[in-house]
Design an enzyme around this catalytic site. Sequence first.
Site, PDB file in Angstrom:
ATOM      1  N   ALA A   1      33.134  46.892  35.830  1.00  0.00           N
ATOM      2  CA  ALA A   1      34.056  47.806  36.507  1.00  0.00           C
ATOM      3  C   ALA A   1      34.113  49.161  35.813  1.00  0.00           C
ATOM      4  CB  ALA A   1      35.448  47.177  36.566  1.00  0.00           C
TER       5      ALA A   1
ATOM      6  N   GLY B   1      32.861  40.282  31.288  1.00  0.00           N
ATOM      7  CA  GLY B   1      31.697  40.776  32.018  1.00  0.00           C
ATOM      8  C   GLY B   1      32.091  41.556  33.257  1.00  0.00           C
ATOM      9  N   ASP B   2      33.039  41.019  34.021  1.00  0.00           N
ATOM     10  CA  ASP B   2      33.515  41.726  35.209  1.00  0.00           C
ATOM     11  C   ASP B   2      34.160  43.051  34.835  1.00  0.00           C
ATOM     12  OD1 ASP B   2      33.197  39.794  37.568  1.00  0.00           O
ATOM     13  OD2 ASP B   2      34.193  38.523  36.104  1.00  0.00           O
ATOM     14  N   SER B   3      34.951  43.040  33.775  1.00  0.00           N
ATOM     15  CA  SER B   3      35.679  44.247  33.397  1.00  0.00           C
ATOM     16  C   SER B   3      34.738  45.331  32.884  1.00  0.00           C
ATOM     17  CB  SER B   3      36.734  43.910  32.339  1.00  0.00           C
ATOM     18  OG  SER B   3      37.669  42.981  32.859  1.00  0.00           O
TER      19      SER B   3
END
Length: 458
Positions: free
Chosen positions: A234, A229-231
């Site tokens: 980004a 999710g973070d990637s």
Amino acid sequence: NLLRDPIASLGGARSSPIRLICLVAVLRPPRTRIARYAPTEAPLGGDFFTSAEPLPAYPMTESQKPLAGLKVLELGTLIAGPFAARIMAEFGAEVIKIESPDGGDPLRQWRKRYEGTSLWWYLQARNKKSVTVNLKHAEGVAIVRALAKEADIVVENFRPGVLEKLGLGWEALSAENPGLVMLRLSGFGQSGPLAAQPGFGAIGESMGGLRYVTGFPDRPPVKTGISIGDSIAALWGVIGAMMALRHKEVNGGQGQVVDVALYEAVFAMMESLVPEFDVFGFVRERTGNIMPGITPSNTHTTADGKHVAIGANGDAIFRRLLLAMGRADLADDASLADNAGRDARRDELYGLIDAWVAEHDEAEVLRTLAAAEVPASRIYSVADMFADPQFLARGMLEMATLPDGRACRLPGIVPKLSETPGSTEWIGPALGAHTDEVLGALGYEAARIAALRADGAI
């Protein structure tokens, strides 16, 4: 006609400011090795690449990286913001990462550590400059404002409102730098009833729909093995920042905020989830390793207990799979000639493929399917990657040197640009390694820097 005059052929106007034409085909690429990324030694002491004839080098030119001259100020920790800034740094941007003097980014201590520092840190912060600044100190805030005044992009992933309390929000920074692009990554975005709530990638994956559909129907939802999710957030952030720069530089526009919510970044990847529910009331559920409505695409277990993914959902590919399995009778079955027909009989087909794969060991399955030009792969562990000729030929395992001189492989740069490729210039730096350099460039004299350090501002 398309090749001779593409715009006219597609009914476009020659006066259009920009028009993208995509010709998409499934082709077998020529056998090439990208010279810049070719490895110089085999991993684990063994041969990794053999070929009947030399592979020609991909043509390259030495030139600046595509983001050379771009100044990026990173105000963030852990994954989403730092990953976005890392991509920019890999392609030439000068990224100044602001860290707390008291330990810096917590990622420095996450997961496996070597000599006290996370190996992940050396990757996530490559090509960045580490500057220690105490954001609770007025002089520290003044330093960040001075850096933001010179920046093209500010990347931050604080909870909404935190930077505003410090006097470092969008209104304050853009007033001093109207051309600034501010990439803001947060759990729920800068607006809405949940904006002020804390949110990590796990929450974004859950709220955005990914975890609901991940796993098997008779078991609870599961997560992927990485912080996806973070990637994803980004990546959306970098895309948004590049679009904002394009607008500013080509269309004469001002700077702007790029607002990326983690849950929205995941939600944007959920394919036909929304219209299927709206039109049919259909709620996609967990289906294990198969692709719902796309058949066959699944993971199968070989006679020697290995796992192989087979994607034969193209009409011609599916026919080749059946012929490779010795099932010419099904290859000529008109009811299986398209995806709808195959999906209607997917349980039957998966049973047949399961049984065939289970009769052969992994190597034989992969050889047979490669000869038939059917997409297939073992389920790779990192050990498999270290010995795989494709990873190695394309330089996806770069050799770096840790501070004590130990050699260490890091993932290669993605994507591969033929004329202006990215590269690793240095690994994640020591905490505050560039503080004096960066402050000196701002005009701070050595005595003033020493006084700030003694006062706890840096």
